[in-house]
Design an enzyme around this catalytic site. Structure first.
Site, PDB file in Angstrom:
ATOM      1  N   GLU A 283       0.821  -1.211   0.000  1.00 44.06           N
ATOM      2  CA  GLU A 283       0.000   0.000   0.000  1.00 44.06           C
ATOM      3  C   GLU A 283       0.853   1.258   0.000  1.00 44.06           C
ATOM      4  O   GLU A 283       0.515   2.244  -0.669  1.00 44.06           O
ATOM      5  CB  GLU A 283      -0.963  -0.008   1.189  1.00 44.06           C
TER       6      GLU A 283
ATOM      7  N   HIS B 243     -10.570  -6.177  10.160  1.00 50.49           N
ATOM      8  CA  HIS B 243     -11.087  -5.893   8.827  1.00 50.49           C
ATOM      9  C   HIS B 243     -12.527  -5.388   8.871  1.00 50.49           C
ATOM     10  O   HIS B 243     -13.266  -5.529   7.890  1.00 50.49           O
ATOM     11  CB  HIS B 243     -11.048  -7.153   7.953  1.00 50.49           C
TER      12      HIS B 243
END
Length: 338
Positions: A60, A129
């Site tokens: 990322e 998550h």
């Protein structure tokens, strides 16, 4: 208009913007060949090719950094963060670099970057998550923040985000990806950033919600004996102050419904603003309906208890209207604590 699932509306918005401008490109993990983990880029690789729809390594920091540079030098990159928590390893690129380039360059550099991320609980993805994490972004000057609450505004807000010359974080509640609703395509379907939507009119209380809590709030007030005005903020930064003042001036009461922990949630800012503007007009204290200050549970029943469901939201609002005082949060009740 035709009905679409929210993930289809997102893919359609991306395609429409890519057709309109050759400068729009996409980076992300599994967004090209696999068409996105939630199928939000279905068909895009076939139409636009690998130079504009790019699968990236699991890095990322790398692909967000590349997107910042691409945006500063003329492109309009859209990157996908599979789960919003993954932006943590690259947050510096967003809040220290992209957010500040325009300011540090005395206005000579723009960064038209869109950062998309899936958010939220309810589907059993576990505590790492299932967060929304608006608080990671909304206190950073230079970054705009929009949150979809269904297919209609997912399409309209995303197109506006891609066109904006500032970095925009666009959050997508994954619990809503499969929900269908009519979508207005084309220029008429673009929703300007910074504008709230009054999705239900009412007279007794103003209910302000965001993301997946908008359909929850609507369901909560549907069969109530009292009349609630429901406002979908749509954009958290900047938020629509005029719409809030107009609504609460009419109802005299404010409730925020938030899918995030109580401490540090966006409802604190909304409540502070409305209270300072309309203190003398309020008929009751503003209240915040939130999740408790704990991790998102994994167990299905615990996860549903963690979220502010329609029955709980309705009960909290009803108690406020009945007593004129703040009802306790469910985790403050003695029978729960025992």
């Amino acid at each position: 208009m035709r009905k679409m699932r929210m993930n289809q509306a997102i893919a359609t918005a991306l395609a429409d913007e890519m057709r309109d401008s050759p400068d729009v490109v996409m980076f992300g993990e599994d967004i090209a060949v696999a068409e996105g983990p939630f199928k939000t880029s279905a068909g895009l690789l076939n139409e636009f090719g690998p130079s504009r729809v790019r699968d990236t390594p699991i890095s990322e920091m790398g692909f967000l950094g590349a997107a910042v540079g691409a945006a500063a030098t003329g492109l309009r990159p859209v990157i996908e963060i599979m789960f919003i928590e993954f932006i943590g390893v690259a947050l510096d690129q967003l809040v220290t670099e992209a957010a500040k380039f325009h300011y540090l360059s005395r206005g000579t550099v723009t960064v038209p970057l869109t950062v998309r991320g899936s958010i939220g609980a309810g589907l059993g993805f576990g505590c790492q998550h299932s967060q929304t994490l608006e608080s990671w972004m909304y206190s950073t000057p230079g970054v705009k923040l929009a949150v979809a609450s269904g297919a209609h505004n997912a399409y309209g807000l995303l197109r506006a985000a891609i066109r904006d010359d500032n970095p925009v974080v666009f959050l997508e509640p994954r619990a809503l990806y499969a929900k269908r609703e009519p979508v207005q395509r084309g220029e008429e379907g673009v929703i300007p950033l910074g504008r709230a939507a009054t999705v239900r009119e009412g007279s007794d209380v103003t209910v302000v919600a965001l993301g997946a809590m908008v359909p929850a709030a609507l369901q909560a007030v549907e069969a109530a004996s009292w009349s609630a005005e429901v406002i979908d903020l749509q954009t958290l930064v900047p938020y629509d102050k005029k719409a809030l003042v107009e609504s609460v001036s009419k109802t005299g009461r404010l409730v925020t419904v938030e899918e995030n922990p109580l401490t540090g949630g966006w409802g604190g800012e909304i409540t502070a603003f409305v209270t300072s503007e309309l203190f003398g007009d309020l008929k009751a204290p503003p209240i915040r309906i939130t999740c408790p200050d704990i991790h998102v549970p994994y167990g299905k029943e615990l996860e549903q208890r963690y979220l502010p469901g329609p029955d709980y939201v309705s009960g909290q609002i009803g108690a406020l209207l009945d007593t004129g005082t703040r009802p306790p949060h469910w985790w403050e009740c003695q029978e729960v604590m025992a």
